[in-house]
Write a protein that holds these residues in place. Structure first.
Motif, PDB file in Angstrom:
ATOM      1  N   VAL A  48      -0.851  -1.458 -24.178  1.00 44.49           N
ATOM      2  CA  VAL A  48      -1.514  -1.368 -22.879  1.00 44.49           C
ATOM      3  C   VAL A  48      -0.770  -0.318 -22.065  1.00 44.49           C
ATOM      4  O   VAL A  48       0.428  -0.459 -21.801  1.00 44.49           O
ATOM      5  CB  VAL A  48      -1.507  -2.721 -22.139  1.00 44.49           C
ATOM      6  CG1 VAL A  48      -2.119  -2.566 -20.752  1.00 44.49           C
ATOM      7  CG2 VAL A  48      -2.266  -3.770 -22.943  1.00 44.49           C
ATOM      8  N   GLY A  49      -1.465   0.762 -21.705  1.00 42.91           N
ATOM      9  CA  GLY A  49      -0.861   1.832 -20.932  1.00 42.91           C
ATOM     10  C   GLY A  49      -0.870   1.494 -19.448  1.00 42.91           C
ATOM     11  O   GLY A  49      -1.921   1.206 -18.875  1.00 42.91           O
ATOM     12  N   VAL A  50       0.296   1.518 -18.808  1.00 44.38           N
ATOM     13  CA  VAL A  50       0.431   1.219 -17.378  1.00 44.38           C
ATOM     14  C   VAL A  50       1.132   2.389 -16.689  1.00 44.38           C
ATOM     15  O   VAL A  50       1.347   3.433 -17.283  1.00 44.38           O
ATOM     16  CB  VAL A  50       1.208  -0.101 -17.168  1.00 44.38           C
ATOM     17  CG1 VAL A  50       0.446  -1.281 -17.771  1.00 44.38           C
ATOM     18  CG2 VAL A  50       2.616  -0.030 -17.781  1.00 44.38           C
ATOM     19  N   HIS A  51       1.490   2.197 -15.406  1.00 43.58           N
ATOM     20  CA  HIS A  51       2.240   3.213 -14.658  1.00 43.58           C
ATOM     21  C   HIS A  51       1.440   4.509 -14.543  1.00 43.58           C
ATOM     22  O   HIS A  51       1.930   5.597 -14.790  1.00 43.58           O
ATOM     23  CB  HIS A  51       3.593   3.469 -15.346  1.00 43.58           C
ATOM     24  CG  HIS A  51       4.621   4.095 -14.450  1.00 43.58           C
ATOM     25  ND1 HIS A  51       4.703   5.444 -14.242  1.00 43.58           N
ATOM     26  CD2 HIS A  51       5.632   3.572 -13.718  1.00 43.58           C
ATOM     27  CE1 HIS A  51       5.707   5.720 -13.430  1.00 43.58           C
ATOM     28  NE2 HIS A  51       6.285   4.594 -13.092  1.00 43.58           N
ATOM     29  N   TRP A  52       0.180   4.369 -14.142  1.00 44.90           N
ATOM     30  CA  TRP A  52      -0.649   5.567 -13.952  1.00 44.90           C
ATOM     31  C   TRP A  52      -1.616   5.313 -12.793  1.00 44.90           C
ATOM     32  O   TRP A  52      -2.007   4.181 -12.509  1.00 44.90           O
ATOM     33  CB  TRP A  52      -1.415   5.935 -15.228  1.00 44.90           C
ATOM     34  CG  TRP A  52      -2.535   5.009 -15.596  1.00 44.90           C
ATOM     35  CD1 TRP A  52      -2.443   3.803 -16.220  1.00 44.90           C
ATOM     36  CD2 TRP A  52      -3.942   5.230 -15.378  1.00 44.90           C
ATOM     37  NE1 TRP A  52      -3.675   3.246 -16.389  1.00 44.90           N
ATOM     38  CE2 TRP A  52      -4.618   4.088 -15.882  1.00 44.90           C
ATOM     39  CE3 TRP A  52      -4.668   6.265 -14.798  1.00 44.90           C
ATOM     40  CZ2 TRP A  52      -6.008   3.971 -15.835  1.00 44.90           C
ATOM     41  CZ3 TRP A  52      -6.055   6.138 -14.741  1.00 44.90           C
ATOM     42  CH2 TRP A  52      -6.704   5.019 -15.269  1.00 44.90           C
ATOM     43  N   ALA A  53      -1.983   6.369 -12.069  1.00 44.38           N
ATOM     44  CA  ALA A  53      -3.023   6.357 -11.022  1.00 44.38           C
ATOM     45  C   ALA A  53      -2.771   5.339  -9.921  1.00 44.38           C
ATOM     46  O   ALA A  53      -3.702   4.964  -9.219  1.00 44.38           O
ATOM     47  CB  ALA A  53      -4.395   6.111 -11.648  1.00 44.38           C
ATOM     48  N   THR A  54      -1.539   4.899  -9.747  1.00 42.13           N
ATOM     49  CA  THR A  54      -1.235   3.981  -8.647  1.00 42.13           C
ATOM     50  C   THR A  54      -0.726   4.763  -7.446  1.00 42.13           C
ATOM     51  O   THR A  54      -1.260   4.657  -6.337  1.00 42.13           O
ATOM     52  CB  THR A  54      -0.195   2.931  -9.080  1.00 42.13           C
ATOM     53  OG1 THR A  54      -0.612   2.319 -10.303  1.00 42.13           O
ATOM     54  CG2 THR A  54      -0.036   1.863  -8.009  1.00 42.13           C
ATOM     55  N   PHE A  55       0.308   5.555  -7.654  1.00 38.99           N
ATOM     56  CA  PHE A  55       0.816   6.511  -6.673  1.00 38.99           C
ATOM     57  C   PHE A  55       0.884   7.867  -7.362  1.00 38.99           C
ATOM     58  O   PHE A  55       1.128   7.943  -8.565  1.00 38.99           O
ATOM     59  CB  PHE A  55       2.226   6.124  -6.199  1.00 38.99           C
ATOM     60  CG  PHE A  55       2.318   4.748  -5.612  1.00 38.99           C
ATOM     61  CD1 PHE A  55       2.039   4.526  -4.276  1.00 38.99           C
ATOM     62  CD2 PHE A  55       2.697   3.677  -6.394  1.00 38.99           C
ATOM     63  CE1 PHE A  55       2.123   3.251  -3.727  1.00 38.99           C
ATOM     64  CE2 PHE A  55       2.792   2.396  -5.863  1.00 38.99           C
ATOM     65  CZ  PHE A  55       2.501   2.186  -4.522  1.00 38.99           C
ATOM     66  N   ALA A 105       0.817  -1.208   0.000  1.00 37.08           N
ATOM     67  CA  ALA A 105       0.000   0.000   0.000  1.00 37.08           C
ATOM     68  C   ALA A 105       0.854   1.262   0.000  1.00 37.08           C
ATOM     69  O   ALA A 105       0.338   2.349  -0.247  1.00 37.08           O
ATOM     70  CB  ALA A 105      -0.926   0.007   1.203  1.00 37.08           C
ATOM     71  N   HIS A 106       2.148   1.148   0.298  1.00 37.65           N
ATOM     72  CA  HIS A 106       3.059   2.289   0.320  1.00 37.65           C
ATOM     73  C   HIS A 106       4.353   1.921  -0.407  1.00 37.65           C
ATOM     74  O   HIS A 106       4.770   0.764  -0.396  1.00 37.65           O
ATOM     75  CB  HIS A 106       3.385   2.708   1.755  1.00 37.65           C
ATOM     76  CG  HIS A 106       2.188   3.049   2.582  1.00 37.65           C
ATOM     77  ND1 HIS A 106       1.434   2.073   3.224  1.00 37.65           N
ATOM     78  CD2 HIS A 106       1.583   4.239   2.856  1.00 37.65           C
ATOM     79  CE1 HIS A 106       0.434   2.655   3.862  1.00 37.65           C
ATOM     80  NE2 HIS A 106       0.499   3.960   3.659  1.00 37.65           N
ATOM     81  N   ILE A 107       4.989   2.914  -1.004  1.00 42.36           N
ATOM     82  CA  ILE A 107       6.244   2.651  -1.701  1.00 42.36           C
ATOM     83  C   ILE A 107       7.360   2.355  -0.714  1.00 42.36           C
ATOM     84  O   ILE A 107       8.131   1.401  -0.888  1.00 42.36           O
ATOM     85  CB  ILE A 107       6.626   3.848  -2.599  1.00 42.36           C
ATOM     86  CG1 ILE A 107       5.664   3.948  -3.781  1.00 42.36           C
ATOM     87  CG2 ILE A 107       8.052   3.693  -3.119  1.00 42.36           C
ATOM     88  CD1 ILE A 107       5.961   5.070  -4.727  1.00 42.36           C
ATOM     89  N   ILE A 108       7.469   3.172   0.340  1.00 41.52           N
ATOM     90  CA  ILE A 108       8.557   2.991   1.310  1.00 41.52           C
ATOM     91  C   ILE A 108       8.001   2.361   2.583  1.00 41.52           C
ATOM     92  O   ILE A 108       8.298   1.227   2.909  1.00 41.52           O
ATOM     93  CB  ILE A 108       9.260   4.326   1.596  1.00 41.52           C
ATOM     94  CG1 ILE A 108       9.849   4.887   0.279  1.00 41.52           C
ATOM     95  CG2 ILE A 108      10.362   4.137   2.645  1.00 41.52           C
ATOM     96  CD1 ILE A 108      10.483   6.245   0.415  1.00 41.52           C
ATOM     97  N   LYS A 117       1.441   6.891  -0.499  1.00 39.51           N
ATOM     98  CA  LYS A 117       0.409   5.883  -0.318  1.00 39.51           C
ATOM     99  C   LYS A 117      -0.271   5.570  -1.647  1.00 39.51           C
ATOM    100  O   LYS A 117      -0.498   6.462  -2.470  1.00 39.51           O
ATOM    101  CB  LYS A 117      -0.632   6.370   0.697  1.00 39.51           C
ATOM    102  CG  LYS A 117      -1.692   5.341   1.036  1.00 39.51           C
ATOM    103  CD  LYS A 117      -2.662   5.879   2.079  1.00 39.51           C
ATOM    104  CE  LYS A 117      -3.720   4.842   2.421  1.00 39.51           C
ATOM    105  NZ  LYS A 117      -4.679   5.345   3.429  1.00 39.51           N
ATOM    106  N   ARG A 118      -0.604   4.330  -1.803  1.00 41.28           N
ATOM    107  CA  ARG A 118      -1.303   3.882  -2.999  1.00 41.28           C
ATOM    108  C   ARG A 118      -2.712   4.480  -3.037  1.00 41.28           C
ATOM    109  O   ARG A 118      -3.402   4.531  -2.015  1.00 41.28           O
ATOM    110  CB  ARG A 118      -1.378   2.357  -2.972  1.00 41.28           C
ATOM    111  CG  ARG A 118      -1.717   1.703  -4.279  1.00 41.28           C
ATOM    112  CD  ARG A 118      -1.504   0.199  -4.143  1.00 41.28           C
ATOM    113  NE  ARG A 118      -1.748  -0.451  -5.417  1.00 41.28           N
ATOM    114  CZ  ARG A 118      -0.954  -1.345  -5.969  1.00 41.28           C
ATOM    115  NH1 ARG A 118       0.162  -1.702  -5.354  1.00 41.28           N
ATOM    116  NH2 ARG A 118      -1.245  -1.897  -7.117  1.00 41.28           N
TER     117      ARG A 118
END
Length: 546
Positions: A459-466, A271-274, A281-282
């Motif tokens: 497929v577009g990824v790496h968005w709206a996660t953090f 839920a968190h990167i670190i 936070k995600r």
């Protein structure tokens, strides 16, 4: 006080000299490589032309003991720009990227979908572990319009057992009913294709329904598994050995199946990167956890940034899978006792261990980015993208993180060929452009990468996660769709949705050419992008067929 100022001046001077040396050396190398390429074009000398190929022009470049980008489009940030930008991030008052504080609204705008475990485990046999009578009633908290809950699951489900006909083993899946099952969102009553809404029926199937056809022969008998496979085929899902599947977990973490081989890219489920104190936070929970997925065969790590490689997942996977990483990451994985590691540098290509006879290979391809988990280790390890190949043909491209370089992506297609089935390319975390353009593509550049590669689908990824950048959190999806329409590729481009499984019929060129007319539906389309049909939803499922 004066002594401290003098020390600061000395430190700044030393860093400035070092930064100047690195920049000068990098540009000198780029100019030499570009001059060699120009000479090759002008003279037609085959030897010079060979030495100016994409593999040579964009070979790994090391300056001062650190990896650097050999791309003219790249701009070094430097520590000063990094510090200034972090200060700006901290002191600004306005909420970042328009993320609503209302969690219900956020859940509605960024839905989570239940991955199609039936497809991923290649069976429709699902047994309730709790022994309760599982129902398919709608979750009133999530579906006020009366939509059915995700197939076979409601908020009351706490666990289930998925049987794998491939391994003969069962996987017990534990669900956190407060954070995961309750957050799964049913498929919408409208399905958008070509910017047009198409209504459809989305009735749910209960667990008892999906397993009812197996009771006469036993829940895990060969006859039951054969029936399950026929059931999936009748629903438009090809057999395991004739399909690719992609399930987006978030950021660049994707579960991929190629003919039954399981890949996990840039693992990140937390839920968190670190951590929970530092964040970030995600925005939405992970649609599943590692334990919910089939056994991972290969882990592809594009680089070591914390949002692409988390420690907890490293511990969980351990040596149960083969890790394929860029040069320099073996040392980091060794801290966790991991020895099943294949380190690769740009343009390396190796057979997938254990899959050599089946013609599967992995190529490590360049990317325009950087690496480092801490302030002191930047660019000590390499970063990369990956290309999965089958019988020398490109099948899936995983970009990881990258800025845009036209010569780079055209060079990749020149070396490995066009016709890649799926390009998994980032489309978010790109604003402000003055700061992030060298390392993150925007939606227009994502579509251009697809065109440069000659890929059939994007497929577009790496968005709206953090939220790590300034663009509105929904903008990457909207702009990607707009750019696709502008390029006439609206049926070939899709912004991934959390947890939703995509199925792509796939057979090798030899297999596709040897079948009868009866199995023409499973044949590969030709190399033209225009040969791909639109995404279509299966009735009663979240799964999309492309």
């Amino acid at each position: 006080m004066g002594a401290k100022i003098n020390v600061s001046i000395v430190v700044i001077a030393i860093y400035s000299l070092y930064y100047g040396y690195m920049s000068t050396a990098r540009w000198s190398a780029i100019k030499r490589r570009r001059l060699r390429a120009k000479q090759a074009k002008d003279s037609g000398d085959l030897e010079i032309l060979r030495n100016s190929s994409p593999e040579e022009q964009f070979a790994v470049l090391v300056v001062g003991g650190r990896f650097v980008n050999p791309f003219p489009e790249y701009r070094e940030h430097g520590i000063f720009e990094f510090i200034v930008w972090k200060i700006v991030e901290v002191i600004r008052w306005n909420p970042r990227a328009g993320v609503p504080r209302d969690k219900t609204l956020l859940a509605e705008l960024l839905p989570l979908y239940r991955p199609d475990f039936e497809v991923l485990f290649d069976t429709s046999t699902v047994v309730a572990a709790t022994g309760s009578d599982l129902k398919t009633e709608s979750n009133p908290d999530l579906s006020p319009s009366g939509n059915a809950s995700p197939m076979g699951l409601t908020s009351s489900v706490t666990s289930a057992v998925y049987y794998s006909s491939d391994t003969g083993s069962s996987t017990n899946i534990q669900f956190d009913s407060m954070t995961l099952a309750d957050s799964w969102t049913p498929i919408s009553q409208r399905y958008v294709a070509n910017a047009t809404s198409h209504a459809g029926s989305h009735e749910a199937h209960s667990l008892s329904d999906t397993s009812s056809n197996t009771t006469s022969s036993g829940p895990h008998s060969p006859a039951a598994d054969e029936t399950a496979t026929r059931s999936m085929i009748s629903n438009g899902i090809p057999p395991r050995d004739e399909r690719l599947t992609v399930t987006w977990i978030g950021q660049s973490c994707i579960f991929i199946q190629c003919h039954g081989i399981n890949f996990l890219t840039d693992p990140l489920f937390s839920a968190h990167i670190i951590n929970s104190l530092i964040g970030p936070k995600r925005l939405r929970p992970s649609p599943c956890q590692l334990e919910h997925l089939p056994r991972i065969d290969f882990v592809l790590v594009s680089h070591d940034h914390p949002d692409h490689l988390e420690d907890e997942t490293i511990r969980k996977i351990g040596n149960s899978a083969m890790w394929i990483v860029p040069v320099g990451l073996r040392r980091y994985l060794a801290r966790y006792g991991i020895y099943r590691v294949a380190e690769m540098k740009w343009w390396d290509k190796i057979p997938l261990p254990g899959k050599e006879r089946d013609g599967w290979e992995i190529a490590c391809t360049p990317a325009m980015h950087w690496s480092g988990r801490y302030l002191y280790d930047s660019n000590r390890s390499l970063w990369c993208s990956f290309l999965i190949l089958h019988n020398t043909r490109p099948v899936i491209f995983h970009a990881g993180d990258t800025g845009y370089s036209a010569e780079l992506f055209k060079g990749i297609s020149q070396v490995y060929g066009t016709g890649c089935e799926l390009a998994l390319v980032p489309c978010g975390a790109y604003s402000p452009r003055w700061h992030l353009q060298p390392q993150h593509v925007d939606p227009a550049e994502s579509v251009q990468i697809m065109i440069d590669l000659g890929a059939k689908r994007l497929v577009g990824v790496h968005w709206a996660t953090f939220m790590l950048s300034d663009e509105h959190y929904l903008e990457p999806k909207q702009k990607l769709e707009q750019e696709a329409v502008a390029a006439g590729l609206q049926d070939k481009v899709w912004a991934a949705e959390f947890g939703r499984t995509i199925v792509v019929p796939y057979r090798s060129a030899d297999e596709a050419g040897s079948g009868s007319d009866d199995d023409a539906v499973f044949r590969l389309p030709d190399a033209r992008v225009s040969s791909i049909g639109r995404l279509r939803a299966l009735e009663g499922r979240h799964t999309l067929i492309w």
